[in-house]
Design a protein around this motif. Sequence first.
Motif, short mmCIF file in Angstrom:
data_model
loop_
_atom_site.label_atom_id
_atom_site.label_comp_id
_atom_site.label_asym_id
_atom_site.label_seq_id
_atom_site.Cartn_x
_atom_site.Cartn_y
_atom_site.Cartn_z
N ALA A 60 11.79 5.18 9.69
CA ALA A 60 10.43 5.72 9.73
C ALA A 60 10.42 7.22 9.40
N GLY A 61 11.56 7.74 8.98
CA GLY A 61 11.64 9.16 8.61
C GLY A 61 11.63 10.10 9.79
N LEU A 62 12.03 9.57 10.95
CA LEU A 62 12.01 10.40 12.17
C LEU A 62 13.39 10.46 12.82
N ASN A 63 13.76 11.61 13.28
CA ASN A 63 14.96 11.74 14.10
C ASN A 63 14.57 11.48 15.55
N LEU A 64 15.23 10.53 16.18
CA LEU A 64 15.01 10.30 17.61
C LEU A 64 15.91 11.31 18.34
N VAL A 65 15.29 12.37 18.82
CA VAL A 65 16.03 13.49 19.42
C VAL A 65 16.53 13.11 20.82
N ASP A 66 15.60 12.61 21.65
CA ASP A 66 15.95 12.15 23.00
C ASP A 66 14.81 11.30 23.53
N PHE A 67 15.05 10.62 24.63
CA PHE A 67 13.97 9.83 25.24
C PHE A 67 14.31 9.54 26.70
N LYS A 68 13.26 9.12 27.43
CA LYS A 68 13.41 8.77 28.84
C LYS A 68 12.94 7.32 29.03
N VAL A 69 13.74 6.53 29.71
CA VAL A 69 13.31 5.16 30.00
C VAL A 69 13.46 4.89 31.50
N GLU A 70 12.70 3.90 31.96
CA GLU A 70 12.76 3.49 33.37
C GLU A 70 12.96 1.99 33.42
N PHE A 71 13.62 1.55 34.46
CA PHE A 71 13.94 0.13 34.60
C PHE A 71 13.45 -0.39 35.95
N GLY A 72 13.30 -1.72 36.00
CA GLY A 72 12.94 -2.36 37.26
C GLY A 72 13.74 -3.64 37.39
N LYS A 73 13.63 -4.26 38.57
CA LYS A 73 14.29 -5.55 38.78
C LYS A 73 13.23 -6.63 38.83
N ASP A 74 13.40 -7.68 38.03
CA ASP A 74 12.42 -8.77 38.05
C ASP A 74 12.67 -9.67 39.25
N SER A 75 11.86 -10.73 39.37
CA SER A 75 11.92 -11.58 40.56
C SER A 75 13.29 -12.26 40.72
N GLU A 76 14.04 -12.37 39.59
CA GLU A 76 15.38 -12.98 39.69
C GLU A 76 16.49 -11.94 39.85
N GLY A 77 16.09 -10.68 39.99
CA GLY A 77 17.10 -9.63 40.19
C GLY A 77 17.69 -9.06 38.90
N ASN A 78 17.15 -9.49 37.72
CA ASN A 78 17.63 -8.93 36.46
C ASN A 78 17.05 -7.54 36.25
N ILE A 79 17.86 -6.64 35.71
CA ILE A 79 17.36 -5.31 35.37
C ILE A 79 16.62 -5.40 34.03
N ILE A 80 15.33 -5.03 34.03
CA ILE A 80 14.54 -5.08 32.80
C ILE A 80 13.94 -3.71 32.51
N LEU A 81 13.75 -3.45 31.21
CA LEU A 81 13.14 -2.19 30.78
C LEU A 81 11.66 -2.21 31.17
N ALA A 82 11.18 -1.13 31.79
CA ALA A 82 9.79 -1.10 32.26
C ALA A 82 9.09 0.16 31.73
N ASP A 83 8.04 0.57 32.40
CA ASP A 83 7.29 1.79 32.06
C ASP A 83 6.80 1.75 30.61
N GLU A 84 7.10 2.76 29.83
CA GLU A 84 6.62 2.85 28.45
C GLU A 84 7.65 3.50 27.56
N ILE A 85 7.52 3.29 26.26
CA ILE A 85 8.31 4.09 25.30
C ILE A 85 7.30 4.59 24.28
N SER A 86 7.04 5.87 24.30
CA SER A 86 5.96 6.43 23.49
C SER A 86 6.28 7.88 23.16
N PRO A 87 5.46 8.53 22.35
CA PRO A 87 5.71 9.96 22.10
C PRO A 87 5.51 10.84 23.34
N ASP A 88 5.00 10.25 24.44
CA ASP A 88 4.97 10.99 25.72
C ASP A 88 6.37 11.05 26.32
N SER A 89 7.18 10.04 26.04
CA SER A 89 8.48 9.92 26.72
C SER A 89 9.68 10.03 25.77
#
Length: 239
Positions: A170-199
Motif C-alpha cells: 500500500a506504499g506505507l512503512n509500518l513504523v510501529d503499532f500497539k495491539v491488545e489481546f483477550g481470552k475467549d470462552s475456551e481460554g484461547n488468546i485472541i487479538l482484540a481491540d482495534e488496529i487503526s491509524p490511532d494505534s
Amino acid sequence: MKKIEPLYEGKAKKIWKTTDPNLLIAEFKDSLTAFDAQKKSSAKGKGALNCKISAYLFELLEKHGIKTHFVECISDNEMVIKKAQMIMIEVVVRNIATGSLTKRLGIPDGTVLPFALVEFYYKNDDLHDPLINDEHALILELVEHESELEELKRLGREINVVLKSFFDKAGLNLVDFKVEFGKDSEGNIILADEISPDSCRFWDKESGRKMDKDLFRHDLGDVKVAYAEVLQRIQKVIS
Ligand code: TMP
Ligand code: ASP
C-alpha cells in the motif's frame, strides 16, 4: 442479536452488551485523545474510518491464521465482536525507532531497527501505561503463566510480518503499532481491540509523510484526510 446496554466506554470506543452472551458490539467513536487524554478533540467520521480499517485488517490476519475477536460490521462505525477477557498488557511492536523509544533510549528518530522490537506496557491509565518486563507482568498477575507472555510476543511478531508486507504493497512503512489481546470462552488468546491509524504509525514510503494519529498528537495535519487515504490504499491492495 440486539444491542442491550453499554458495558464499558473507553477513549475511542464504546462497548455494548448484546442479547447473545458471547457477543458484544464495539462502537468506534469520533473522539481523538493523546498523551493520556490531556489533549482532546474529535473528527467527524473518524470512528467509521477506524471501524472499516480495523475490519479489513482483522480479516486479513484471520486469513493468515491469527484468531481475532472480529465477527462482522453492522453499521459504518459498529462491529460485532466475540466477548473476551482482556489481558491488561499493551503489546507494542516496532520496526523503526520513533515516539517514546527515541525519547527513552536516545535512538535517532527514523532508525530502522535490526529486528522487530516487542515491548509490553501495563494497561493502567492511573499509572500512565508504564513499560514493563516479563517479571513485572508475572508479579502483577497480568497473565497466568510465563508461556502466555511468549505467546503474546510470538503473536505480535506474526501480526507484524503480515501487516508489514501488506502495508508495503500500500506504499506505507509500518513504523510501529500497539495491539491488545483477550481470552475467549475456551481460554484461547485472541487479538482484540482495534488496529487503526490511532494505534499504528504509518509513514508514506516515498515522501515519509505521517498518516496516523501523530498528525493529531503533534498538530501536523488533518487526521481524517490521512485516515481516509489509508483506507483507500488498503482497499486498493485488497481489490
Ligand atoms: P509510543 O512510541 O508512544 O510508545 O507508541 C508506540 C505505538 O503504540 C504507536 O504506534 C502508537 C501506539 N500507541 C497506542 O496505540 N496507544 C497509546 O496509548 C500509546 C502511548 C501508543
Ligand atoms: N491513547 C492515548 C490517549 O488517548 C495516548 C496516545 O495514543 O497518544 O491519551
